[in-house]
Design a protein around this motif. Structure first.
Motif, PDB file in Angstrom:
ATOM      1  N   THR A   1      30.200  72.984  68.234  1.00  0.00           N
ATOM      2  CA  THR A   1      29.301  72.194  68.948  1.00  0.00           C
ATOM      3  C   THR A   1      28.064  72.724  69.041  1.00  0.00           C
ATOM      4  OG1 THR A   1      31.235  71.761  70.380  1.00  0.00           O
ATOM      5  CG2 THR A   1      28.953  71.419  71.293  1.00  0.00           C
ATOM      6  N   ALA A   2      27.919  73.985  68.795  1.00  0.00           N
ATOM      7  CA  ALA A   2      26.588  74.733  68.929  1.00  0.00           C
ATOM      8  C   ALA A   2      25.948  74.384  67.192  1.00  0.00           C
ATOM      9  CB  ALA A   2      26.594  76.128  69.018  1.00  0.00           C
ATOM     10  N   TRP A   3      26.560  74.241  66.385  1.00  0.00           N
ATOM     11  CA  TRP A   3      26.218  73.885  64.855  1.00  0.00           C
ATOM     12  C   TRP A   3      25.588  72.659  65.065  1.00  0.00           C
ATOM     13  CZ3 TRP A   3      30.577  75.981  61.794  1.00  0.00           C
ATOM     14  CH2 TRP A   3      30.849  77.333  61.572  1.00  0.00           C
ATOM     15  N   PHE A   4      26.201  71.514  65.627  1.00  0.00           N
ATOM     16  CA  PHE A   4      26.056  70.223  65.619  1.00  0.00           C
ATOM     17  C   PHE A   4      24.957  69.679  66.675  1.00  0.00           C
ATOM     18  CE2 PHE A   4      29.643  69.801  62.736  1.00  0.00           C
ATOM     19  CZ  PHE A   4      29.092  69.514  61.784  1.00  0.00           C
ATOM     20  N   ALA A   5      24.590  70.451  67.176  1.00  0.00           N
ATOM     21  CA  ALA A   5      23.779  70.266  68.586  1.00  0.00           C
ATOM     22  C   ALA A   5      22.374  69.711  68.193  1.00  0.00           C
ATOM     23  CB  ALA A   5      23.488  71.419  69.510  1.00  0.00           C
ATOM     24  N   PRO A   6      21.625  70.297  67.061  1.00  0.00           N
ATOM     25  CA  PRO A   6      20.497  69.618  66.566  1.00  0.00           C
ATOM     26  C   PRO A   6      20.633  68.269  65.990  1.00  0.00           C
ATOM     27  CG  PRO A   6      20.589  71.782  65.777  1.00  0.00           C
ATOM     28  CD  PRO A   6      21.713  71.532  66.292  1.00  0.00           C
ATOM     29  N   VAL A   7      21.802  68.142  65.357  1.00  0.00           N
ATOM     30  CA  VAL A   7      22.106  66.488  65.014  1.00  0.00           C
ATOM     31  C   VAL A   7      22.461  65.742  65.868  1.00  0.00           C
ATOM     32  CG1 VAL A   7      23.881  65.473  63.743  1.00  0.00           C
ATOM     33  CG2 VAL A   7      23.137  67.638  62.743  1.00  0.00           C
ATOM     34  N   VAL A   8      23.082  66.131  67.126  1.00  0.00           N
ATOM     35  CA  VAL A   8      23.246  65.280  68.178  1.00  0.00           C
ATOM     36  C   VAL A   8      21.995  64.795  68.824  1.00  0.00           C
ATOM     37  CG1 VAL A   8      24.349  65.203  70.405  1.00  0.00           C
ATOM     38  CG2 VAL A   8      25.671  65.926  68.737  1.00  0.00           C
ATOM     39  N   ALA A   9      20.960  65.925  68.897  1.00  0.00           N
ATOM     40  CA  ALA A   9      19.388  65.611  69.396  1.00  0.00           C
ATOM     41  C   ALA A   9      18.780  64.779  68.791  1.00  0.00           C
ATOM     42  CB  ALA A   9      19.047  66.941  69.682  1.00  0.00           C
ATOM     43  N   VAL A  10      18.878  64.662  67.443  1.00  0.00           N
ATOM     44  CA  VAL A  10      18.343  63.666  66.335  1.00  0.00           C
ATOM     45  C   VAL A  10      18.838  62.317  66.690  1.00  0.00           C
ATOM     46  CG1 VAL A  10      17.796  63.141  64.107  1.00  0.00           C
ATOM     47  CG2 VAL A  10      17.449  65.464  64.775  1.00  0.00           C
ATOM     48  N   VAL A  11      20.121  62.295  66.731  1.00  0.00           N
ATOM     49  CA  VAL A  11      20.841  60.951  66.793  1.00  0.00           C
ATOM     50  C   VAL A  11      20.574  60.163  68.101  1.00  0.00           C
ATOM     51  CG1 VAL A  11      23.220  59.811  66.999  1.00  0.00           C
ATOM     52  CG2 VAL A  11      22.616  61.524  65.294  1.00  0.00           C
ATOM     53  N   GLN A  12      20.155  61.258  69.118  1.00  0.00           N
ATOM     54  CA  GLN A  12      19.886  60.331  70.528  1.00  0.00           C
ATOM     55  C   GLN A  12      18.467  59.865  70.609  1.00  0.00           C
ATOM     56  OE1 GLN A  12      20.953  63.446  73.191  1.00  0.00           O
ATOM     57  NE2 GLN A  12      23.439  63.064  73.171  1.00  0.00           N
ATOM     58  N   THR A  13      17.734  60.124  69.642  1.00  0.00           N
ATOM     59  CA  THR A  13      16.295  59.397  69.535  1.00  0.00           C
ATOM     60  C   THR A  13      16.407  58.039  68.853  1.00  0.00           C
ATOM     61  OG1 THR A  13      15.591  60.902  67.559  1.00  0.00           O
ATOM     62  CG2 THR A  13      15.227  61.879  69.779  1.00  0.00           C
ATOM     63  N   PRO A  14      15.443  57.269  69.401  1.00  0.00           N
ATOM     64  CA  PRO A  14      15.678  56.084  68.511  1.00  0.00           C
ATOM     65  C   PRO A  14      15.032  56.068  67.152  1.00  0.00           C
ATOM     66  CG  PRO A  14      14.397  55.733  70.852  1.00  0.00           C
ATOM     67  CD  PRO A  14      14.820  57.099  70.472  1.00  0.00           C
ATOM     68  N   SER A  15      14.010  57.024  66.974  1.00  0.00           N
ATOM     69  CA  SER A  15      13.338  57.251  65.579  1.00  0.00           C
ATOM     70  C   SER A  15      14.658  57.666  64.741  1.00  0.00           C
ATOM     71  CB  SER A  15      12.230  57.853  65.608  1.00  0.00           C
ATOM     72  OG  SER A  15      12.400  58.958  66.004  1.00  0.00           O
ATOM     73  N   GLY A  16      15.254  58.798  65.147  1.00  0.00           N
ATOM     74  CA  GLY A  16      16.459  59.129  64.407  1.00  0.00           C
ATOM     75  C   GLY A  16      17.527  58.215  64.190  1.00  0.00           C
ATOM     76  N   LEU A  17      17.959  57.587  64.861  1.00  0.00           N
ATOM     77  CA  LEU A  17      18.675  56.268  64.708  1.00  0.00           C
ATOM     78  C   LEU A  17      18.406  55.298  63.711  1.00  0.00           C
ATOM     79  CD1 LEU A  17      20.089  55.425  68.245  1.00  0.00           C
ATOM     80  CD2 LEU A  17      21.557  56.491  66.466  1.00  0.00           C
ATOM     81  N   ILE A  18      17.140  54.877  63.810  1.00  0.00           N
ATOM     82  CA  ILE A  18      16.573  54.048  62.644  1.00  0.00           C
ATOM     83  C   ILE A  18      16.395  54.706  61.454  1.00  0.00           C
ATOM     84  CG2 ILE A  18      14.435  52.789  62.056  1.00  0.00           C
ATOM     85  CD1 ILE A  18      13.754  52.367  65.010  1.00  0.00           C
ATOM     86  N   ALA A  19      16.104  56.032  61.266  1.00  0.00           N
ATOM     87  CA  ALA A  19      16.105  56.610  59.862  1.00  0.00           C
ATOM     88  C   ALA A  19      17.537  56.616  59.278  1.00  0.00           C
ATOM     89  CB  ALA A  19      15.558  57.850  60.136  1.00  0.00           C
TER      90      ALA A  19
END
Length: 188
Positions: free
Chosen positions: A56-74
């Motif tokens: 969960t700690a390893w994937f925390a940055p990925v989860v933070a990016v996925v929660q932003t609209p620009s990250g989801l669009i990318a």
């Protein structure tokens, strides 16, 4: 072929087209590796709670990016391009370096390298240049003939083009010959 031209044409098409085996195998290997990694991670995190918190700690940055609209669009754009690439690989025909010709008595499949050698032999014989000084590349619709003359001996480009056209006509393939004569010759 008088017996079954439909079958013969299908066989000629199959011989001239490339299979999709390479991209299919590569995709299957990548997907299998991803699924095995997910399976191993799931089993390991179910067995060990400490490992679950570490994953969960390893994937925390990925989860933070996925929660932003620009990250989801990318991520969506990347997945869309990947999907379009896979669909194009599946639908578009692949081409082998071969040419086919259906004659009344036989069906021919000729490799582009064999055709290039025949053109080079015919051109070298016609213009009086050693065979090693004539190079031919067969493309989809053209044959590029590169001639390196012997130093001090002129080369007739029109005769070379005519010789290449004659070889292509005799073989029954429609390619336009293009001749390039090198500016500097080789010493004989």
């Amino acid at each position: 072929m008088t017996v079954d031209t439909v079958t013969t044409r299908r066989l000629l098409r199959r011989e001239a087209r490339a299979t999709r085996r390479g991209p299919a195998i590569a995709l299957a290997v990548v997907l299998t590796a991803i699924l095995l990694a997910l399976l191993a991670g799931t089993v390991a995190s179910a067995a060990d709670a400490g490992l679950r918190t570490q994953i969960t700690a390893w994937f925390a940055p990925v989860v933070a990016v996925v929660q932003t609209p620009s990250g989801l669009i990318a991520i969506g754009i990347v997945l869309l391009v990947l999907a379009l690439l896979l669909v194009a690989l599946a639908v578009l025909p692949g081409r082998r370096a071969r040419r086919t010709r259906l004659h009344t008595r036989a069906a021919l499949v000729v490799d582009d390298g064999v055709l290039a050698d025949a053109i080079a032999d015919g051109v070298a014989r016609r213009i009086g240049v050693p065979r090693g000084q004539v190079g031919v590349t067969v493309a989809r619709r053209a044959a590029l003939i590169r001639i390196t003359p012997t130093s001090g001996v002129p080369v007739d480009a029109a005769a070379a083009e005519e010789a290449a056209a004659r070889v292509l006509d005799e073989a029954g393939f429609r390619l336009s010959p293009r001749v390039q004569v090198a500016r500097e010759g080789v010493i004989a």
